[in-house]
Design a protein around this motif. Structure first.
Motif, PDB file in Angstrom:
ATOM      1  N   ASP A 129     -62.329  46.060  24.822  1.00 48.21           N
ATOM      2  CA  ASP A 129     -62.958  46.454  23.571  1.00 48.21           C
ATOM      3  C   ASP A 129     -64.465  46.547  23.807  1.00 48.21           C
ATOM      4  OD1 ASP A 129     -63.150  47.241  20.974  1.00 48.21           O
ATOM      5  OD2 ASP A 129     -62.782  45.288  20.088  1.00 48.21           O
ATOM      6  N   TYR A 130     -65.291  45.802  23.087  1.00 53.11           N
ATOM      7  CA  TYR A 130     -66.738  45.888  23.249  1.00 53.11           C
ATOM      8  C   TYR A 130     -67.347  44.557  23.688  1.00 53.11           C
ATOM      9  CZ  TYR A 130     -66.328  50.338  20.802  1.00 53.11           C
ATOM     10  OH  TYR A 130     -65.982  51.619  20.440  1.00 53.11           O
ATOM     11  N   THR A 131     -66.557  43.686  24.307  1.00 54.07           N
ATOM     12  CA  THR A 131     -67.047  42.396  24.780  1.00 54.07           C
ATOM     13  C   THR A 131     -66.921  42.347  26.291  1.00 54.07           C
ATOM     14  OG1 THR A 131     -66.125  41.455  22.748  1.00 54.07           O
ATOM     15  CG2 THR A 131     -66.946  39.915  24.392  1.00 54.07           C
ATOM     16  N   PHE A 132     -67.962  41.846  26.960  1.00 57.76           N
ATOM     17  CA  PHE A 132     -67.984  41.819  28.421  1.00 57.76           C
ATOM     18  C   PHE A 132     -68.311  40.408  28.915  1.00 57.76           C
ATOM     19  CE2 PHE A 132     -68.997  46.139  27.138  1.00 57.76           C
ATOM     20  CZ  PHE A 132     -68.145  46.888  27.948  1.00 57.76           C
ATOM     21  N   TYR A 133     -67.896  40.149  30.173  1.00 57.51           N
ATOM     22  CA  TYR A 133     -68.098  38.843  30.790  1.00 57.51           C
ATOM     23  C   TYR A 133     -68.522  39.041  32.240  1.00 57.51           C
ATOM     24  CZ  TYR A 133     -65.171  37.889  26.787  1.00 57.51           C
ATOM     25  OH  TYR A 133     -64.661  37.865  25.517  1.00 57.51           O
ATOM     26  N   ALA A 134     -69.363  38.140  32.720  1.00 59.24           N
ATOM     27  CA  ALA A 134     -69.785  38.155  34.116  1.00 59.24           C
ATOM     28  C   ALA A 134     -69.584  36.769  34.702  1.00 59.24           C
ATOM     29  CB  ALA A 134     -71.250  38.568  34.238  1.00 59.24           C
ATOM     30  N   ILE A 135     -68.906  36.709  35.854  1.00 64.18           N
ATOM     31  CA  ILE A 135     -68.764  35.456  36.596  1.00 64.18           C
ATOM     32  C   ILE A 135     -69.754  35.506  37.751  1.00 64.18           C
ATOM     33  CG2 ILE A 135     -67.220  33.942  37.881  1.00 64.18           C
ATOM     34  CD1 ILE A 135     -64.879  35.301  36.504  1.00 64.18           C
ATOM     35  N   LYS A 136     -70.648  34.534  37.801  1.00 66.88           N
ATOM     36  CA  LYS A 136     -71.628  34.500  38.888  1.00 66.88           C
ATOM     37  C   LYS A 136     -71.047  33.816  40.123  1.00 66.88           C
ATOM     38  CE  LYS A 136     -76.047  35.073  36.591  1.00 66.88           C
ATOM     39  NZ  LYS A 136     -77.461  34.639  36.628  1.00 66.88           N
ATOM     40  N   GLU A 137     -71.760  33.957  41.234  1.00 71.15           N
ATOM     41  CA  GLU A 137     -71.282  33.394  42.496  1.00 71.15           C
ATOM     42  C   GLU A 137     -71.165  31.877  42.446  1.00 71.15           C
ATOM     43  OE1 GLU A 137     -74.191  35.030  45.141  1.00 71.15           O
ATOM     44  OE2 GLU A 137     -72.940  36.763  45.647  1.00 71.15           O
ATOM     45  N   ASP A 138     -71.925  31.226  41.565  1.00 71.90           N
ATOM     46  CA  ASP A 138     -71.854  29.765  41.448  1.00 71.90           C
ATOM     47  C   ASP A 138     -70.775  29.308  40.471  1.00 71.90           C
ATOM     48  OD1 ASP A 138     -72.941  30.440  39.009  1.00 71.90           O
ATOM     49  OD2 ASP A 138     -74.795  29.290  39.256  1.00 71.90           O
ATOM     50  N   GLY A 139     -69.970  30.250  39.937  1.00 69.83           N
ATOM     51  CA  GLY A 139     -68.881  29.899  39.040  1.00 69.83           C
ATOM     52  C   GLY A 139     -69.254  29.792  37.581  1.00 69.83           C
ATOM     53  N   THR A 140     -70.518  30.034  37.235  1.00 68.36           N
ATOM     54  CA  THR A 140     -70.905  30.060  35.829  1.00 68.36           C
ATOM     55  C   THR A 140     -70.513  31.401  35.219  1.00 68.36           C
ATOM     56  OG1 THR A 140     -73.127  30.807  36.428  1.00 68.36           O
ATOM     57  CG2 THR A 140     -72.797  28.436  36.134  1.00 68.36           C
ATOM     58  N   VAL A 141     -70.401  31.420  33.884  1.00 72.39           N
ATOM     59  CA  VAL A 141     -69.887  32.598  33.180  1.00 72.39           C
ATOM     60  C   VAL A 141     -70.824  32.946  32.032  1.00 72.39           C
ATOM     61  CG1 VAL A 141     -67.942  33.570  31.888  1.00 72.39           C
ATOM     62  CG2 VAL A 141     -67.516  31.973  33.757  1.00 72.39           C
ATOM     63  N   TYR A 142     -71.032  34.249  31.822  1.00 71.36           N
ATOM     64  CA  TYR A 142     -71.846  34.755  30.726  1.00 71.36           C
ATOM     65  C   TYR A 142     -71.019  35.736  29.900  1.00 71.36           C
ATOM     66  CZ  TYR A 142     -75.915  32.708  33.001  1.00 71.36           C
ATOM     67  OH  TYR A 142     -76.815  31.826  33.540  1.00 71.36           O
ATOM     68  N   GLY A 143     -71.240  35.726  28.578  1.00 68.54           N
ATOM     69  CA  GLY A 143     -70.540  36.642  27.687  1.00 68.54           C
ATOM     70  C   GLY A 143     -71.509  37.338  26.760  1.00 68.54           C
ATOM     71  N   TRP A 144     -71.136  38.553  26.343  1.00 71.26           N
ATOM     72  CA  TRP A 144     -71.981  39.301  25.403  1.00 71.26           C
ATOM     73  C   TRP A 144     -71.178  40.415  24.761  1.00 71.26           C
ATOM     74  CZ3 TRP A 144     -71.888  40.034  30.580  1.00 71.26           C
ATOM     75  CH2 TRP A 144     -71.851  41.333  31.083  1.00 71.26           C
ATOM     76  N   GLY A 145     -71.708  40.954  23.640  1.00 70.70           N
ATOM     77  CA  GLY A 145     -71.074  42.073  22.956  1.00 70.70           C
ATOM     78  C   GLY A 145     -70.418  41.672  21.651  1.00 70.70           C
ATOM     79  N   LYS A 146     -69.358  42.361  21.313  1.00 69.04           N
ATOM     80  CA  LYS A 146     -68.636  42.133  20.054  1.00 69.04           C
ATOM     81  C   LYS A 146     -68.121  40.704  20.015  1.00 69.04           C
ATOM     82  CE  LYS A 146     -65.104  44.354  17.183  1.00 69.04           C
ATOM     83  NZ  LYS A 146     -64.068  45.434  17.149  1.00 69.04           N
ATOM     84  N   ASN A 147     -68.221  40.054  18.810  1.00 71.49           N
ATOM     85  CA  ASN A 147     -68.002  38.608  18.801  1.00 71.49           C
ATOM     86  C   ASN A 147     -67.484  38.107  17.463  1.00 71.49           C
ATOM     87  OD1 ASN A 147     -68.123  36.029  20.003  1.00 71.49           O
ATOM     88  ND2 ASN A 147     -70.174  35.649  19.176  1.00 71.49           N
ATOM     89  N   GLY A 148     -66.767  38.936  16.727  1.00 64.84           N
ATOM     90  CA  GLY A 148     -66.319  38.552  15.393  1.00 64.84           C
ATOM     91  C   GLY A 148     -65.370  37.379  15.369  1.00 64.84           C
ATOM     92  N   SER A 149     -64.611  37.185  16.451  1.00 62.26           N
ATOM     93  CA  SER A 149     -63.674  36.057  16.531  1.00 62.26           C
ATOM     94  C   SER A 149     -64.165  34.968  17.473  1.00 62.26           C
ATOM     95  CB  SER A 149     -62.300  36.553  17.005  1.00 62.26           C
ATOM     96  OG  SER A 149     -61.762  37.502  16.114  1.00 62.26           O
ATOM     97  N   GLY A 150     -65.419  35.053  17.873  1.00 60.04           N
ATOM     98  CA  GLY A 150     -65.954  34.089  18.831  1.00 60.04           C
ATOM     99  C   GLY A 150     -65.574  34.406  20.260  1.00 60.04           C
ATOM    100  N   GLN A 151     -65.120  35.650  20.507  1.00 62.48           N
ATOM    101  CA  GLN A 151     -64.595  35.992  21.833  1.00 62.48           C
ATOM    102  C   GLN A 151     -65.666  36.075  22.920  1.00 62.48           C
ATOM    103  OE1 GLN A 151     -64.637  37.995  19.112  1.00 62.48           O
ATOM    104  NE2 GLN A 151     -64.352  40.148  19.640  1.00 62.48           N
ATOM    105  N   ALA A 152     -66.949  36.099  22.547  1.00 62.22           N
ATOM    106  CA  ALA A 152     -67.994  36.043  23.570  1.00 62.22           C
ATOM    107  C   ALA A 152     -68.100  34.646  24.170  1.00 62.22           C
ATOM    108  CB  ALA A 152     -69.337  36.473  22.995  1.00 62.22           C
ATOM    109  N   GLY A 153     -67.591  33.635  23.455  1.00 58.35           N
ATOM    110  CA  GLY A 153     -67.527  32.282  24.006  1.00 58.35           C
ATOM    111  C   GLY A 153     -68.838  31.535  24.038  1.00 58.35           C
TER     112      GLY A 153
END
Length: 653
Positions: free
Chosen positions: A391-415
């Motif tokens: 949909d319109y939500t994206f995630y990035a996993i970095k090399e150190d295992g941390t995670v970032y989220g952004w975009g559409k978030n009406g259900s809290g899906q960006a985390g």
């Protein structure tokens, strides 16, 4: 002097039958979902299910949504579970003996049982043996056997069953025109097959020319061999526009709906037969989302064509592009995620770029609305190893295992702890993440230790945490007992252990685990406290509850030897003995909760004595509570944590 233990303990769950047997969760699990109903196929080929159950799609014999994982008794020896498209509530299981089970929604006869009645318990589809693949769009189903023969059933309004009819087919029928088939691709009432010689056949809905026949027809009721294609490796389709990747990616053909130039052969008129797409070769990935197409080449160059009103082609324009155009301004690409409007790519130098529609913040540039018509480098996402999204939500996993989220978030899906649109990447509070799976607006992440976290939409219990509240932050929904972690302090611990499930073949399942540690604080002479251990019987019959073992476990700062309290002078232990010995016991909080209470648990029963101990019995839909107590010396030189394993045994009364 009694001293109470702070923190919590480890409860390993059991599967119980007439002979108790331990079932330890493995990291080798597979999760399948239509976005609302979830299944986990475990390494022992058993299956857990939870979430939406409106049409009996969980296979547990009723239509009640399940907010916690259920072991599904009828799903044993399962290799794979197959779902339909677009949230359809029909599921199939391919078993290790190559037979097929079906359950859930059956409005078109897609369960193959001979009727249109929904099925809330998995049933074997008759006359299907030696099956190697099951493919479905949710309404029409195809099975390929070990010989390459194809069987089909279900919805047939466009002849997509391939039996020269248009009435729905309630049981599997062989498509006699097909043989030696290695793959079926189906979408939106059209189907394609590829045989082992690289030939392609098409049948079903044909209103946009997607069958590849020169003259216009609305549907094709039997398979048609597309003569223009040979040495075909893959077919990619959205049900309206279709591509064939041929000759190991050296040739790409397109045909079908073309109102935005998405076929890639120039022009905007629907193309009735496959046309060679010029200018690209060595294609390793091709995707079409909505009406925009991308082709990723082996050298990392990325081409796009088709719909471009929101800058999807990253060429600083908005005009239709009817043939492949190089997307410039980015390093070589190794991964692409797109919904047809917003696109995000991971490059070989581990940088991330995004472009396209931005009303939901998917570009990650902090801007409100509008479109990004050239690639935007997201500088905060350096050293990224993987990206994911839907949909319109994206995630990035970095090399150190941390995670970032952004975009559409009406259900809290960006985390990221909120439900507002997230216009720049924000840190999600989890670590050591290796995989992210997105199921509509519910997201799962697996860490390096085998733990599964979830967040986002939970209106049907998709997060398996016992509620229907959406979660804006990750919560653990599955714990791997083979990778126990130490958590100091008391915290907010849920120590409820529900016995969830119906009784089948004398089997009850404990489906919730608690993985935490207890701590010893030198500053508290009175010791410390532990959350009560509650066992809840959610089944329909009374059960007996016992303890198989209560033993010291690995992990934490100290591993104690269990002794009886009277064996030590706890107030006068030296430092070494203080760190070596502990007396941990269990006792009832309220013995009246148990149908048959045991005198030895009214006073503490210590770990050194516990060996296959009977606790008591719980009536159906009732709970019993235990308390952890302990003795230890006070000669510590700091705060320490330790672990114990408490294994419950549950059986029929």
């Amino acid at each position: 002097m009694r001293k109470f233990v702070t923190g919590v303990l480890i409860v390993l769950f059991m599967l119980l039958s007439s002979i108790s047997a331990r079932a330890v969760v493995s990291t080798d699990v597979k999760v399948i979902s239509n976005g609302y109903t979830f299944f986990m196929v475990k390494s022992d080929s058993s299956v857990l299910g939870w979430g939406r159950n409106t049409n009996g799609e969980l296979g547990i014999g009723n239509t009640e949504n399940q907010l916690s994982p259920f072991i599904i008794p009828e799903l044993t020896n399962v290799k794979d579970i197959i779902k339909g498209e677009n949230g359809v509530s029909t599921f199939f299981a391919l078993k290790t003996d190559d037979t097929v089970l079906a359950w859930g929604d059956n409005q078109y006869g897609q369960l193959g049982t001979g009727s249109t009645a929904d099925q809330s318990v998995p049933v074997t589809i008759p006359n299907l043996t030696d099956i190697s693949q099951i493919v479905t769009d949710g309404y029409t189903v195809y099975a390929i056997d070990d010989n390459g023969d194809v069987f089909a059933w279900g919805r047939n309004n466009y002849g997509q069953v391939g039996n020269n009819r248009t009435n729905n087919q309630m049981t599997p029928v062989q498509i006699t025109e097909l043989s030696n088939i290695k793959e079926i691709i189906c979408k939106n009432s059209v189907a394609y097959s590829i045989d082992n010689d690289g030939n392609v056949f098409a049948w079903g809905r044909a209103s946009s020319g997607q069958i590849g026949i020169y003259s216009y027809i609305s549907a094709r009721k039997t398979p048609y061999k597309i003569a223009e294609l040979s040495d075909v490796d893959r077919i990619i389709t959205n049900g309206n526009t279709t591509y064939a990747i041929c000759k190991d990616g050296q040739e790409i053909y397109g045909w079908g709906a073309n109102n935005y130039g998405q076929v890639g052969c120039s022009g905007t008129i629907n193309r009735m037969t496959p046309g060679l797409i010029s200018g690209i070769s060595d294609v390793v990935e091709l995707i079409i989302k909505f009406k925009t197409t991308y082709a990723l080449l082996s050298d990392g160059t990325l081409y796009g064509w088709g719909h471009n009103s929101y800058g999807q082609l990253a060429n600083d324009g908005s005009s239709i592009q009817g043939s492949p155009r190089l997307i410039s301004g980015i390093p070589p690409v190794k991964q692409i995620i797109s919904n047809g409007y917003s696109t995000c790519v991971l490059c070989t130098n581990n940088s991330v770029y995004a472009w396209g529609y931005n009303s939901y913040g998917g570009v990650g540039n902090g801007m409100s609305g509008g479109s990004q018509k050239t690639p935007y480098k997201i500088n905060s996402l350096r050293n990224t190893s993987k990206i994911a999204g839907e949909d319109y939500t994206f995630y990035a996993i970095k090399e150190d295992g941390t995670v970032y989220g952004w975009g559409k978030n009406g259900s809290g899906q960006a985390g990221v702890g909120t439900t507002g649109t997230q216009r720049t990447p924000a840190l999600i509070e989890i670590t050591d993440i290796e995989v992210i799976q997105v199921f509509d607006n519910t997201v799962l992440a697996v860490d390096a230790h085998g733990y599964i976290y979830g967040w986002g939409a939970n209106n049907y219990g998709q997060l398996a945490i016992g509620t229907t509240d959406n979660e804006c932050n990750p919560v653990i929904i599955h714990e791997n007992e083979l990778a126990l972690t130490t958590a100091t302090g008391t915290g907010d611990v849920n120590s409820t252990v529900p016995i969830a499930g119906t009784i089948n073949a004398l089997t009850i399942s404990i489906t919730h685990t608690v993985n935490v540690a207890y701590s010893i604080n030198t500053n508290s002479e009175e010791g410390f406290y532990c959350t009560d251990i509650q066992i809840t019987n959610n089944s329909k019959v009374p059960v007996k509850v016992g303890i198989e073992a209560f033993v010291a476990g690995s992990g934490g700062d100290l591993v104690f030897q269990d002794v009886l309290p009277e064996s030590m002078d706890w107030n006068n232990l030296n430092k070494q003995d203080t760190k070596s010995y502990i007396a941990l016991g269990l006792q009832y909080v309220d013995e009246s909760e148990w149908l048959i209470s045991q005198p030895e648990l009214i006073e503490p029963l210590y770990a050194a004595e516990i060996d296959n101990t009977y606790i008591g019995s719980l009536d159906k839909y009732s709970s019993g509570t235990l308390e952890l107590c302990g003795w230890h010396g006070l000669a510590f030189d700091g705060d320490y944590t330790s672990m114990h394993q408490l294994i419950f045994v549950i059986s029929l009364l």
